[in-house]
Scaffold this active site. Structure first.
Site, PDB file in Angstrom:
ATOM      1  N   CYS A 294       0.836  -1.197   0.000  1.00  0.00           N
ATOM      2  CA  CYS A 294       0.000   0.000   0.000  1.00  0.00           C
ATOM      3  C   CYS A 294       0.876   1.254   0.000  1.00  0.00           C
ATOM      4  CB  CYS A 294      -0.933   0.022   1.206  1.00  0.00           C
ATOM      5  SG  CYS A 294      -0.039   0.026   2.744  1.00  0.00           S
TER       6      CYS A 294
ATOM      7  N   CYS B 163       3.330   1.827   2.803  1.00  0.00           N
ATOM      8  CA  CYS B 163       4.626   1.120   2.755  1.00  0.00           C
ATOM      9  C   CYS B 163       5.675   2.053   2.152  1.00  0.00           C
ATOM     10  CB  CYS B 163       4.541  -0.123   1.871  1.00  0.00           C
ATOM     11  SG  CYS B 163       3.264  -1.264   2.356  1.00  0.00           S
TER      12      CYS B 163
ATOM     13  N   ASP C 244      14.473  -5.980 -47.585  1.00  0.00           N
ATOM     14  CA  ASP C 244      14.847  -4.635 -47.987  1.00  0.00           C
ATOM     15  C   ASP C 244      16.299  -4.765 -48.437  1.00  0.00           C
ATOM     16  OD1 ASP C 244      14.576  -1.841 -48.211  1.00  0.00           O
ATOM     17  OD2 ASP C 244      15.786  -1.613 -46.399  1.00  0.00           O
TER      18      ASP C 244
ATOM     19  N   ASP D 223      15.791  -2.902 -41.656  1.00  0.00           N
ATOM     20  CA  ASP D 223      16.553  -2.410 -40.514  1.00  0.00           C
ATOM     21  C   ASP D 223      15.658  -1.831 -39.420  1.00  0.00           C
ATOM     22  OD1 ASP D 223      15.740  -0.007 -41.531  1.00  0.00           O
ATOM     23  OD2 ASP D 223      17.707   0.643 -42.206  1.00  0.00           O
TER      24      ASP D 223
ATOM     25  N   ASP E 168      11.989   1.335 -42.714  1.00  0.00           N
ATOM     26  CA  ASP E 168      10.908   0.512 -43.246  1.00  0.00           C
ATOM     27  C   ASP E 168       9.923   0.061 -42.169  1.00  0.00           C
ATOM     28  OD1 ASP E 168      12.771  -1.064 -42.056  1.00  0.00           O
ATOM     29  OD2 ASP E 168      13.564  -1.863 -43.928  1.00  0.00           O
TER      30      ASP E 168
END
Lengths: 809, 121
Positions: free
Chosen positions: A42, A45, A462, A697, A701
């Site tokens: 809680c 704490c 690519d 990469d 892209d």
């Protein structure tokens, strides 16, 4: 009065408290440390921990975040040690986790102790069970001592096993029932209790049983052996399951413990010392000596070395690194000594990102698991109902003694049913598969990506940086005066001049021509490089680099404009220049007929050609070429062998693209595709019914990677958390791509085998346990064998998943 | 059919109905995660079993395992890519920030105990 400056990074930063009084020389280093805290429940704490930490002498600031379960403490390391921080947190009832490795070791130690305890229970149960079997089993009974044949002795042996060793079944059943839930323990508890209680009745009231036509023979051996075997199964499964999370443990183990940092001491003095890895901050300069582990990510500033990166990237050959190269934390320095500047630490480091990605993948769900999920949620209640049905059918229609048959077969049904195998079938394989992937440099985002990857039938690459090395170089400069003469850089203009006439009489004249052509070359290069100096495109970088090598003095550019996928334009001096491909020229209605044959020749060689134009007049051509990766051809061939169609996507024109495609052997070429059209190309392939993977990469892209069924990014730096990618390959070797697809196929095969086993086991053996074979073959399944089958079923699933670790990918 | 068989059949049938009703007929009562937190006790399942959380906001689910059953030592929330160990007696805070509304099932490592997160947008 003091002033403070600070350097920040993720997790840790150092504050320099600099005394403002003139003449003071003392500086205090305040270290800020971020660490995990467990046990908070809680907001109060948070305050409790903060208050306790601030009480420590030397603590300046303590901020605890409840949501992230982390504490950030700024303190004087001369006054407070890490152990004292831990102690302070534990004093108020919580746990500080400063060292993930230690924390995992501690958790493992707890598990190991639990397993040892379990093994002891198994030994006791099976020993008692063996004595009981000796005293009751047909044939064996004849060799047993008389006291073991005594029912009361059997009751004494079986009772502690039932209620002490088997207590966990009752406890778990009770807590589940309170939630109106049930699990495997419910079935075991009901099954063994039925056998035990029946045996008690036989022992205490033998006449009652004989009255209903049943031989007074107890089944204490059954209840005891079942408990022993089920717990043995649980023990073996617990041990095997440790192996499924081995990958994370290994990755965490890669982290170095200390780093040798060089820091300014003040007055220009520098101090070199070993500090804990947690105290390293971004910007620190670290010295690494031969054989040492590289502590965190960074860039080499001085020196060179060969580095073994296999443990992080899966790259088997050590990589040579020089000044300016990136180094990865957790890898091993093989030969030289070097200095490097840290760029990423802690969770931001490449290793930190890999650990997070693997953890996330292991927490995800594979679509194939859906059916198992649905069945699991109904499984135990359905088995309970089947147990009741078995009892009724045997009681009503079974041969004499029907009651005994009904009891034993019901027990067999309850004991043999194994929901665990179904629950473990997919997650264990995913855990091992993703872990295995990480060890090979394959980072899988989630289980769904792993599942889809095995269905891939088309891969689109690519070109730049994926099939090629992505570092193009200038190969040809053709000024307009020599267009159509097919000259490249090696056949330089000087050679051209000499070739025209090399007689001594003409030599002076030729020298003039040579100089003039050299100047023209450099003019083309200088103008092109001036235009491109502001561009970040790899082709532009190649031209600028070449110009720098040639010592060209670049001019400033005005009205610079980049045309995506086409080229650039701008004004240099008084001339308005265009540098780009045919499309750019066509769009600007520039006549390129003069350069057409040279364009065709260069493009046919796989080179990318750019035309330099002033106004409407061609000044020259510059050809740039990228080299194909060594592994590209082999990887493409392997993919084709796997039945996968390969395609290459590029902005290059058809001729250049075809030349590269021929070199690597791809099936299909998608040329002249502008960056923003790549996504549409991927979707077009998907519309043809193909399951498409896009390999790129992950930067230029990203939309295409997202659109593909599986987006595969080849990471180029230390940032491996590529958002658009489903799978990230952390080394540039394209064989890793083949390995990723093989891994996906093997993991899916394991999952399917596990599911077939788990489903098949339950679907076939539950009816057998219920006695469906009895009317035809007189076959019934002894509950002891049922427990043996049950114990082995979930172990089989986990063991089968662990076999993935041995799979060759 | 003898009387004992009729009794066994009848009792068995009623027991089967009871099993169905007891395990599969229970109604889910969602507990709203007020103030961005929800306590979930892990004991023989998850209490509460259904937690309602708002979309787009971070909610901390505080799992505390008090049941020593090894079945419950692992927690899986696959839709949020979470797999966590739940050490006995410790509270483990799990933060989620749901981006879409819907029902998301979580379970123990062996998929035998289930709970649900309902995200309302």
């Amino acid at each position: 009065m003091t002033s403070m400056s600070s350097r920040t990074c993720s997790g840790i930063h150092i504050n320099f408290w600099i005394p403002a009084f003139a003449g003071m020389t003392v500086q205090h280093f305040m270290v800020t440390k971020t660490f995990k805290i467990t046990g908070m429940h809680c907001a109060s704490c948070v305050r409790l921990i903060e208050k306790r930490l601030l009480k420590l002498e030397g603590a300046m600031e303590a901020v605890v975040n409840f949501a992230t379960e982390k504490a950030r403490v700024t303190f004087d390391p001369k006054k407070i040690t890490q152990e004292e921080l831990c102690k302070a947190v534990s004093e108020v009832g919580y746990k500080a986790v400063l060292d993930q490795q230690k924390s995992m070791d501690a958790e493992e130690e707890v598990k190991r102790k639990e397993l040892t305890k379990l093994l002891r229970k198994v030994a006791i149960a099976l020993f008692a069970g063996a004595l009981l079997v000796w005293g009751t089993f047909p044939k064996l009974i004849d060799t047993s001592p008389l006291f073991l044949r005594n029912f009361w002795i059997q009751l004494v042996l079986a009772t502690p096993i039932q209620f002490w060793i088997g207590w966990e079944f009752y406890r778990n059943t009770w807590t589940s029932l309170k939630n109106r839930a049930a699990n495997m323990d419910t079935l075991i508890a009901i099954g063994t209790t039925t056998a035990y209680l029946y045996s008690v009745v036989v022992t205490v009231l033998p006449n009652l049983v004989e009255k209903i036509g049943i031989e007074s023979m107890p089944y204490f051996d059954t209840s005891t052996i079942i408990i022993g075997l089920i717990l043995l199964g649980r023990y073996l499964e617990g041990r095997a399951k440790v192996g499924t999370s081995e990958a994370i443990r290994k990755l965490i183990g890669l982290q170095a413990k200390t780093a040798r940092v060089i820091r300014d001491k003040g007055k220009g003095e520098r101090v070199e010392k070993d500090i804990p890895i947690e105290d390293v901050v971004v910007g620190d300069v670290i010295r690494v000596r031969p054989g040492e582990k590289i502590p965190v990510d960074g860039i080499i500033t001085n020196g060179e070395s060969s580095i073994d990166e296999s443990m992080v990237t899966g790259e088997s050959v050590p990589v040579d690194k020089i000044k300016g190269d990136t180094v990865i934390g957790g890898t091993i320095n093989k030969s030289g000594t070097f200095l490097y500047k840290t760029t990423r630490v802690g969770e931001d480091s490449m290793l930190g990102q890999i650990i997070r990605l693997v953890e996330e993948a292991q927490g995800s769900r594979a679509p194939i698991q859906r059916l198992a999920d649905i069945i699991s949620s109904y499984f135990v209640p359905v088995v309970l109902i089947l147990g009741i049905a078995t009892f009724i059918v045997w009681y009503d229609f079974g041969p004499a003694p029907a009651t005994l048959f009904a009891i034993l077969n019901t027990v067999a049904v309850l004991i043999i049913a194994c929901p665990c195998a179904m629950g473990l079938a997919t997650p264990t394989a995913i855990m091992v598969g993703t872990g295995k992937g990480a060890s090979k440099g394959i980072l899988i985002k989630d289980a769904e990506s792993l599942e889809t990857a095995h269905k891939i039938n088309t891969i689109v690459f690519d070109k730049t940086g994926t099939l090629t090395n992505g570092k193009p170089i200038v190969t040809d400069i053709l000024p307009s005066v020599i267009l159509n003469e097919a000259k490249d850089l090696s056949t330089s203009s000087r050679q051209l001049a000499v070739a025209m006439d090399s007689s001594p009489a003409k030599r002076g004249q030729n020298d003039k021509i040579t100089r003039a052509l050299d100047d023209t070359h450099l003019s083309v290069l200088t103008l092109a490089a001036s235009l491109e100096q502001g561009s970040e495109h790899s082709l532009a970088e190649a031209i600028v680099k070449k110009a720098q090598e040639e010592g060209c003095r670049l001019s400033s550019v005005k009205s610079f404009k980049a045309h995506s996928g086409r080229g650039v334009e701008g004004t240099v001096g008084k001339a308005h220049l265009f540098l780009g491909n045919k499309r750019l020229m066509e769009e600007n209605k520039i006549d390129i007929s003069l350069a057409r044959s040279d364009l065709a020749r260069l493009e046919g060689e796989g080179k990318t050609v750019m035309i330099l134009v002033a106004g409407k007049k061609i000044l020259g051509l510059i050809a740039v070429a990228d080299t194909v990766k060594d592994t590209a051809r082999d990887a493409v061939a392997k993919l084709k062998k796997m039945g996968i169609e390969t395609a290459m996507i590029t902005g290059d024109n058809q001729r250049t693209a075809q030349a590269i495609a021929r070199q690597v052997g791809v099936d299909r070429v998608l040329a002249e595709v502008l960056p923003d059209q790549k996504e549409a190309e991927v979707r077009r392939l998907q519309a043809e019914g193909k399951v498409v993977a896009m390999v790129g990469d992950g930067v230029n892209d990203a939309p295409a990677l997202s659109a593909a069924d599986v987006g595969i990014a080849i990471s180029t730096g230390t940032d491996v958390a590529i958002e658009a990618a489903d799978i990230t390959l952390v080394n540039r070797d394209l064989q890793t791509l083949v390995a990723a697809i093989e891994l996906s196929k093997k993991t899916m095969r394991t999952i399917k085998l596990n599911l077939v086993w788990a489903f098949g086991y339950n679907v076939l053996l539950i009816p057998v346990a219920a006695g469906v074979l009895y009317p035809f073959f007189g076959l019934l399944l002894n509950p002891i064998y049922a427990s043996l089958a049950m114990a082995s079923s979930s172990i089989s699933v986990v063991a089968n998943s662990l076999l993935l670790n041995r799979a060759k990918v | 059919m003898s009387i004992d068989k009729i009794i066994v059949t009848g009792v068995g049938f009623l027991t089967a109905l009871f099993v169905y009703w007891f395990f599969l007929g229970k109604k889910e009562q969602a507990v709203q995660a007020t103030s961005g937190e929800a306590d979930i006790e892990v004991s023989g399942g998850y209490k509460p079993e259904v937690v309602e959380v708002p979309k787009g906001k971070t909610t901390v689910l505080k799992f505390k395992r008090i049941d020593p059953s090894s079945c419950l030592e692992e927690l899986l929330i696959p839709d949020f890519k979470i797999r966590r160990e739940l050490p006995l007696g410790e509270t483990v805070n799990i933060s989620i920030t749901p981006k879409k509304a819907g029902k998301f099932v979580y379970s123990c490592g062996m998929n035998m105990y289930h709970g649900k997160i309902i995200v309302k947008g």
